[in-house]
Design a protein around this motif. Sequence first.
Motif, PDB file in Angstrom:
ATOM      1  N   ARG A 265       0.816  -1.374   0.002  1.00 49.68           N
ATOM      2  CA  ARG A 265       0.163   0.120   0.019  1.00 49.68           C
ATOM      3  C   ARG A 265       1.094   1.265  -0.051  1.00 49.68           C
ATOM      4  N   ARG A 266       0.388   2.252  -0.355  1.00 49.27           N
ATOM      5  CA  ARG A 266       1.074   3.788  -0.342  1.00 49.27           C
ATOM      6  C   ARG A 266       1.016   4.398   0.576  1.00 49.27           C
ATOM      7  N   GLY A 267      -0.233   4.287   1.336  1.00 51.13           N
ATOM      8  CA  GLY A 267      -0.654   5.211   2.286  1.00 51.13           C
ATOM      9  C   GLY A 267      -0.652   4.397   3.934  1.00 51.13           C
ATOM     10  N   ASN A 268      -0.929   5.408   5.072  1.00 46.31           N
ATOM     11  CA  ASN A 268      -0.851   4.749   6.171  1.00 46.31           C
ATOM     12  C   ASN A 268      -2.370   5.194   6.741  1.00 46.31           C
ATOM     13  N   ILE A 269      -3.164   5.981   6.171  1.00 49.18           N
ATOM     14  CA  ILE A 269      -4.363   6.302   6.616  1.00 49.18           C
ATOM     15  C   ILE A 269      -5.477   5.714   5.725  1.00 49.18           C
ATOM     16  N   THR A 270      -5.475   5.543   4.208  1.00 49.98           N
ATOM     17  CA  THR A 270      -5.808   5.083   3.423  1.00 49.98           C
ATOM     18  C   THR A 270      -4.697   4.315   2.450  1.00 49.98           C
ATOM     19  N   GLU A 271      -5.479   3.447   1.489  1.00 52.03           N
ATOM     20  CA  GLU A 271      -4.394   2.872   0.709  1.00 52.03           C
ATOM     21  C   GLU A 271      -3.689   3.723  -0.094  1.00 52.03           C
ATOM     22  N   TRP A 272      -3.985   4.891  -0.319  1.00 52.84           N
ATOM     23  CA  TRP A 272      -3.212   5.539  -1.203  1.00 52.84           C
ATOM     24  C   TRP A 272      -2.407   6.854  -0.339  1.00 52.84           C
ATOM     25  N   ALA A 273      -2.908   7.227   0.829  1.00 55.68           N
ATOM     26  CA  ALA A 273      -2.738   8.762   1.448  1.00 55.68           C
ATOM     27  C   ALA A 273      -1.920   8.618   2.598  1.00 55.68           C
ATOM     28  N   GLU A 274      -1.073   9.447   3.013  1.00 50.12           N
ATOM     29  CA  GLU A 274      -0.545   9.590   4.127  1.00 50.12           C
ATOM     30  C   GLU A 274      -1.394  10.325   5.169  1.00 50.12           C
ATOM     31  N   PHE A 275      -1.453  10.052   6.469  1.00 46.99           N
ATOM     32  CA  PHE A 275      -2.257  10.942   7.238  1.00 46.99           C
ATOM     33  C   PHE A 275      -2.352  12.160   7.246  1.00 46.99           C
ATOM     34  N   ASN A 276      -1.077  12.946   7.250  1.00 44.21           N
ATOM     35  CA  ASN A 276      -1.311  14.374   7.530  1.00 44.21           C
ATOM     36  C   ASN A 276      -1.766  15.284   6.038  1.00 44.21           C
ATOM     37  N   PHE A 277      -1.312  14.723   5.051  1.00 40.27           N
ATOM     38  CA  PHE A 277      -1.855  15.045   3.725  1.00 40.27           C
ATOM     39  C   PHE A 277      -3.302  14.791   3.576  1.00 40.27           C
ATOM     40  N   TYR A 278      -3.565  13.568   3.934  1.00 46.02           N
ATOM     41  CA  TYR A 278      -5.075  13.050   3.778  1.00 46.02           C
ATOM     42  C   TYR A 278      -6.202  14.046   4.650  1.00 46.02           C
ATOM     43  N   MET A 279      -5.712  14.521   5.848  1.00 45.50           N
ATOM     44  CA  MET A 279      -6.426  15.316   6.550  1.00 45.50           C
ATOM     45  C   MET A 279      -6.523  16.820   6.277  1.00 45.50           C
ATOM     46  N   ASP A 280      -5.606  17.094   5.003  1.00 43.68           N
ATOM     47  CA  ASP A 280      -6.219  18.525   4.456  1.00 43.68           C
ATOM     48  C   ASP A 280      -5.019  18.490   3.441  1.00 43.68           C
ATOM     49  N   PRO A 281      -5.880  17.897   2.172  1.00 44.84           N
ATOM     50  CA  PRO A 281      -5.151  17.731   0.849  1.00 44.84           C
ATOM     51  C   PRO A 281      -4.679  18.979   0.172  1.00 44.84           C
ATOM     52  N   LEU A 282      -5.884  19.919   0.384  1.00 45.43           N
ATOM     53  CA  LEU A 282      -6.019  21.048  -0.374  1.00 45.43           C
ATOM     54  C   LEU A 282      -4.717  22.046   0.456  1.00 45.43           C
TER      55      LEU A 282
END
Length: 317
Positions: free
Chosen positions: A168-185
């Motif tokens: 997998r590429r992320g730790n919060i979703t299959e694709w995303a790391e937590f910090n960037f997932y929480m505020d991708p914009l």
Amino acid sequence: MTNPLPLILDGDPGTDDLLTWMWALAVPDRVKVLGICTVHGNVALSRTTENALALLDHLNAPVIPVHAGEKAPLGRAEPPAGDGAFAESGLGALVLAPATRKPASYDAVGWMADTLRSHPPRSVTICATGPLTNLARLLERAPDAFARIGHLAVMGGSCDLLPPNHVRRGNITEWAEFNFYMDPLAAQQVLNSGIPITLMPLDLTHQLVSTPDRLARARALPRYGEEVALMLDAAAHLDRPKFGANGAFQHDMTVLATLLHPELFEGEQSQVTIATTGVGSGACLRVPDPAGAVRVMLRVPDPAAFFDRFFQALGEP
């Protein structure tokens, strides 16, 4: 002897943020912590702010101002649900006494703007270990102050399938790391703002694991050994089943380490784009580019040296 580096700490503690801040406070000859800014992330803003204040009390630290920041990502009234990596308190198994001090303000963005304007241009470095919402708001509200940032060191994102199991590429979703997932914009805006940025993604931090022997070294520290061990091990219950790790990965401390000991890491200049919608929200696309403003660190040639520097700073005998 050079003067200490003026430093703003921005994060969402979370035990890995607190370890970073402990390290910074342990080396006053290398960095001068101007203040701490908190943001939503591992837990709600009220809790991240309380944790920052409680840590300073626990360490009997000098009076360092703590400024509460943004409570939700750009474009949202409330943050998305996190992964509970550090329990409801944000501290995992660590228990700290309630803070005795109050935040210096509830306007972290305004304080950052004032601080940057009061220092020479490009003289202040910021370590960002949580969602980048505070920095994005600074760019929006005070672009002149944002442009005065000398260097921004960011923990966030992931660029490829992650070690050790590469599934997998992320730790919060299959694709995303937590910090960037929480505020991708916010991540997309800040990483493409043009200021000098060093990015420490999961590809790098998954090379740094709190193995049992490293936890034993933590417990042997002359001060705060048990607390450090608990924080180093806080996310192991997630990292083992998701990635087959032999302990917990160490993420946030890399942003300080790259400032203090840049020789520990290898990377390359890049352009970085963050997906802001859909199932892959928070995912990173990295394109190597010698003219890119973001230096993405990808390798730790000697992980043991990283832990040596950390334990030495905290007073290892």
